[in-house]
Design a protein around this motif. Structure first.
Motif, short mmCIF file in Angstrom:
data_model
loop_
_atom_site.label_atom_id
_atom_site.label_comp_id
_atom_site.label_asym_id
_atom_site.label_seq_id
_atom_site.Cartn_x
_atom_site.Cartn_y
_atom_site.Cartn_z
N ASP A 1 0.84 -1.19 0.00
CA ASP A 1 0.00 0.00 0.00
C ASP A 1 0.88 1.25 0.00
N ARG A 2 1.99 1.21 0.70
CA ARG A 2 2.92 2.34 0.68
C ARG A 2 3.55 2.51 -0.71
N VAL A 3 3.79 1.39 -1.39
CA VAL A 3 4.34 1.48 -2.74
C VAL A 3 3.37 2.21 -3.66
N GLN A 4 2.07 1.89 -3.56
CA GLN A 4 1.10 2.55 -4.44
C GLN A 4 0.98 4.03 -4.11
N LYS A 5 1.31 4.40 -2.87
CA LYS A 5 1.25 5.80 -2.47
C LYS A 5 2.57 6.52 -2.72
N LYS A 6 3.52 5.81 -3.35
CA LYS A 6 4.85 6.37 -3.67
C LYS A 6 5.55 6.83 -2.39
N ARG A 7 5.41 6.05 -1.33
CA ARG A 7 6.05 6.37 -0.06
C ARG A 7 7.19 5.40 0.21
N LYS A 8 8.11 5.84 1.01
CA LYS A 8 9.37 5.12 1.20
C LYS A 8 9.18 3.89 2.08
N LEU A 9 9.86 2.81 1.70
CA LEU A 9 9.98 1.62 2.54
C LEU A 9 11.42 1.52 3.02
N ASP A 10 11.62 0.90 4.18
CA ASP A 10 13.01 0.72 4.59
C ASP A 10 13.62 -0.47 3.85
N ALA A 11 14.92 -0.60 3.97
CA ALA A 11 15.65 -1.59 3.16
C ALA A 11 15.19 -3.01 3.44
N ALA A 12 14.89 -3.33 4.68
CA ALA A 12 14.46 -4.69 5.02
C ALA A 12 13.11 -5.02 4.39
N GLN A 13 12.20 -4.05 4.38
CA GLN A 13 10.88 -4.27 3.78
C GLN A 13 11.00 -4.46 2.27
N VAL A 14 11.81 -3.63 1.63
CA VAL A 14 12.02 -3.77 0.18
C VAL A 14 12.61 -5.14 -0.13
N ALA A 15 13.56 -5.58 0.69
CA ALA A 15 14.22 -6.87 0.45
C ALA A 15 13.21 -8.01 0.55
N LEU B 1 9.88 2.14 -7.03
CA LEU B 1 9.45 0.75 -7.02
C LEU B 1 8.17 0.62 -7.85
N HIS B 2 7.99 -0.55 -8.45
CA HIS B 2 6.78 -0.79 -9.24
C HIS B 2 6.42 -2.26 -9.18
N ILE B 3 5.23 -2.57 -9.66
CA ILE B 3 4.72 -3.94 -9.61
C ILE B 3 5.61 -4.87 -10.41
N SER B 4 5.80 -6.09 -9.93
CA SER B 4 6.71 -7.02 -10.60
C SER B 4 6.11 -7.58 -11.88
N ALA B 5 6.98 -8.05 -12.76
CA ALA B 5 6.52 -8.59 -14.05
C ALA B 5 5.62 -9.79 -13.85
N LYS B 6 5.95 -10.65 -12.89
CA LYS B 6 5.17 -11.86 -12.65
C LYS B 6 3.72 -11.52 -12.33
N LEU B 7 3.54 -10.55 -11.45
CA LEU B 7 2.19 -10.17 -11.08
C LEU B 7 1.51 -9.39 -12.19
N ALA B 8 2.29 -8.59 -12.91
CA ALA B 8 1.70 -7.82 -14.00
C ALA B 8 1.05 -8.73 -15.03
N VAL B 9 1.74 -9.81 -15.38
CA VAL B 9 1.20 -10.74 -16.36
C VAL B 9 -0.04 -11.44 -15.80
N ALA B 10 0.03 -11.83 -14.54
CA ALA B 10 -1.09 -12.53 -13.92
C ALA B 10 -2.34 -11.67 -13.88
N LEU B 11 -2.15 -10.36 -13.78
CA LEU B 11 -3.31 -9.46 -13.64
C LEU B 11 -3.62 -8.72 -14.93
N GLY B 12 -2.96 -9.08 -16.03
CA GLY B 12 -3.22 -8.40 -17.29
C GLY B 12 -2.69 -6.98 -17.30
N GLN B 13 -1.57 -6.70 -16.58
CA GLN B 13 -1.05 -5.35 -16.46
C GLN B 13 0.29 -5.21 -17.18
N GLU B 14 0.46 -5.95 -18.27
CA GLU B 14 1.75 -5.90 -18.94
C GLU B 14 2.09 -4.49 -19.42
N VAL B 15 1.09 -3.77 -19.96
CA VAL B 15 1.33 -2.42 -20.47
C VAL B 15 1.73 -1.49 -19.33
#
Length: 562
Positions: free
Chosen positions: A435-449, A464-478
């Motif tokens: 949810d913080r990623v969608q709000k363009k807010r910072k995560l600490d290094a451990a959370q990102v990892a 940060l952005h949505i991963s390719a694996k999930l993008a394909v699964a949700l039809g979000q390739e574009v």
């Protein structure tokens, strides 16, 4: 002393425990302690101890190279030892708690490099820590004198056993209480204890006994908590002066505001109903029809959040609770930092509050059903927003001096909102971080990892952005490619193609590239900075050159062309 076989192992250990300098960690490449323990004000150890202690404590690493943390070692200890340095630092830092100040020695066997870790405790409540007759705090890479807002926050901190709401108001009588509020308190108390054998007797209790049982009075003497929840407006305002007892609802864009006063057992509902709450339509991916629902969940989110503000307000600071409404957002603000832990610790429902700023008020509010004292309130609000496909509530904007609770009434990123809704198998911590990623807010290094290991995100912080694996699964390739962008070589090739047609001004290059850069480079300023760096990189590579002046006067061409 802790020993490491090699300096490289020691460096790796330091990086793992102190990854970056901030208000909690400080690195100092001091090879001599002679004038660095207590020397130049604002630059020596005692100054940094003051700065760390005036936040939440931390650690000073001495004998390691700045940035890399390579162990260079302390070579000249002067007359300082592990045994005497703590006492000498305490003597130079008035207000510093003696418990918790420790010095730990680390040594690399191969090089003999010695590193000291100075562990600094947090300041005692309401007592700033000084060095050189002034209190310090960190500002970027240097120290400055403690700012007034931070000093006020420290001086207003809660003392163990102190409870503003428990104070008896000598002049308050039953005539100062609202009859409708007393009736509602009796009803809610009886409802909570309906299974008790004595529940049937509650309607016959005297008002004095009822108030004692709820905790709003002590042996029949009315407390400040009693006036907050049940007091008549005029009486509560007069008897609690100079502390304002008021909730302000406002819409700044329309210059509209309205005050609300005790009895808050009744009037907090009026505040929540004052928030504009039209129906909105959302379109879940797995349903054909739109879902229509109110913009805000009045009971589970708005009222719970408002009641938390009421329970945790630092009334001693003589301020008001503010409810700010804007398009798709409600912000609730109370004085005093978030009390007892961090918001994310309560999101899963696993943490139980150990203490309250206003213990008597909180207990009474729990007795009449206004708050949950088991720690499920924030968890329930998070789940309510997740079920409504909306961004999760958060505490962005909070500080040690005030708590800000944000409730969202519209989508920020449709794809993220739908994805968070559909992946019900994810741990609640992952949901909060995404949810913080969608709000363009910072995560600490451990959370990102952790999110990266789970394959949920890609990119480099803070883009940060949505991963390719999930993008394909949700039809979000574009959408995925739009966020990820193209390789820098592609943009350089476009520049070379343009300059092959002739020398060009920067405005022409901007016009060609600005719309093609990835969505993760959000602002126009950032996009222009990217293009500037791209051109400078091409100059270093020798493919282009500036045949004109600087900035707007620059004229870019292929290198070697006349």
């Amino acid at each position: 002393m802790d020993q490491f076989d090699t300096a490289a192992e020691l460096q790796q250990w330091l990086h793992a425990h102190f990854p970056k300098e901030n208000e909690h960690h400080e690195w100092k490449e001091w090879q001599s302690l002679k004038s660095n323990i207590s020397g130049r004000k604002g630059e020596d150890l005692v100054s940094y101890v003051s700065a760390l202690a005036n936040m939440d404590g931390g650690c000073v690493v001495i004998g390691a190279q700045d940035k890399t943390l390579a162990p260079t070692g302390i070579r000249d200890f002067a007359d300082y030892t592990l045994e005497n340095v703590v006492h000498r630092v305490l003597g130079k830092t008035p207000g510093l708690p003696s418990l918790g100040l420790q010095v730990q020695e680390l040594r690399a066997r191969d090089t003999g490099a010695v590193v000291w870790l100075v562990h600094v405790p947090r300041h005692a409540p309401r007592e700033p820590v000084s060095a050189h007759d002034r209190a310090w705090q960190r500002d970027g890479d240097s120290l400055v004198e403690l700012r007034e807002d931070r000093r006020r926050a420290i001086l207003a901190e809660h003392l163990a056993g102190e409870d503003w709401s428990a104070t008896v108001v000598p002049d308050a009588t039953l005539a100062d209480l609202d009859e409708a509020a007393i009736a509602k308190a009796r009803e809610k108390f009886a409802e909570k204890y309906q299974r008790e054998t004595w529940a049937a007797q509650v309607p016959q209790w005297s008002t004095e006994k009822l108030l004692d049982k709820i905790g709003l009075a002590i042996h029949g003497r009315i407390t400040r908590a009693g006036l907050l929840l049940l007091g008549r407006r005029e009486s509560a305002t007069a008897l609690l002066s100079p502390h304002p007892v008021e909730i302000i609802w406002k819409v700044a864009a329309e210059r509209v505001a309205e005050p609300f006063h005790p009895p808050f057992l009744l009037t907090t509902t009026d505040v929540a109903q004052r928030v504009r709450n039209p129906n909105i339509k959302l379109f879940p991916r797995n349903e054909l029809l739109a879902v229509t629902l109110p913009r805000y969940d009045t009971h589970t989110v708005l009222l719970e959040g408002l009641h938390n503000c009421l329970a945790h307000q630092d009334y001693a600071q003589a301020g008001r609770i503010v409810v700010e409404e804007s398009i798709g957002l409600v912000r609730m603000i109370n004085l005093g930092g978030f009390f007892d832990g961090q918001p994310d610790e309560y999101a899963s429902g696993a943490r139980t509050p150990e203490r309250y700023r206003n213990e008597r008020l909180a207990r009474a509010m729990a007795e009449v059903g206004m708050i949950d004292k088991a720690g499920f309130g924030i968890h329930d609000m998070v789940l309510a927003q997740r079920r409504r496909f909306l961004p999760l509530p958060d505490y962005e904007g909070s500080s040690p001096a005030r708590t800000v609770f944000n409730v969202y009434g519209q989508e920020i990123d449709e794809n993220y909102s739908h994805w968070l809704m559909e992946r019900t198998d994810l741990p609640i911590e992952y949901v909060l971080w995404l949810d913080r990623v969608q709000k363009k807010r910072k995560l600490d290094a451990a959370q990102v990892a952790q999110l990266r290991r789970a394959g949920l995100i890609e990119g480099r912080s803070p883009r940060l952005h949505i991963s390719a694996k999930l993008a394909v699964a949700l039809g979000q390739e574009v959408e995925y490619l739009d966020h990820k962008g193209l390789d820098a070589r592609h943009y350089k090739a476009l520049v070379l193609d343009l300059l092959a047609l002739g020398a060009q001004r920067r405005v022409k290059i901007n016009a060609m590239l600005l719309s093609k850069l990835p969505a993760s480079i959000a602002s126009e300023h950032s996009r222009k900075a990217y293009i500037k760096n791209l051109l400078q990189d091409m100059v270093r590579e020798g493919s282009i050159e500036n045949a004109g002046g600087s900035t707007n006067a620059a004229l870019w061409r292929l290198r070697g062309e006349d």
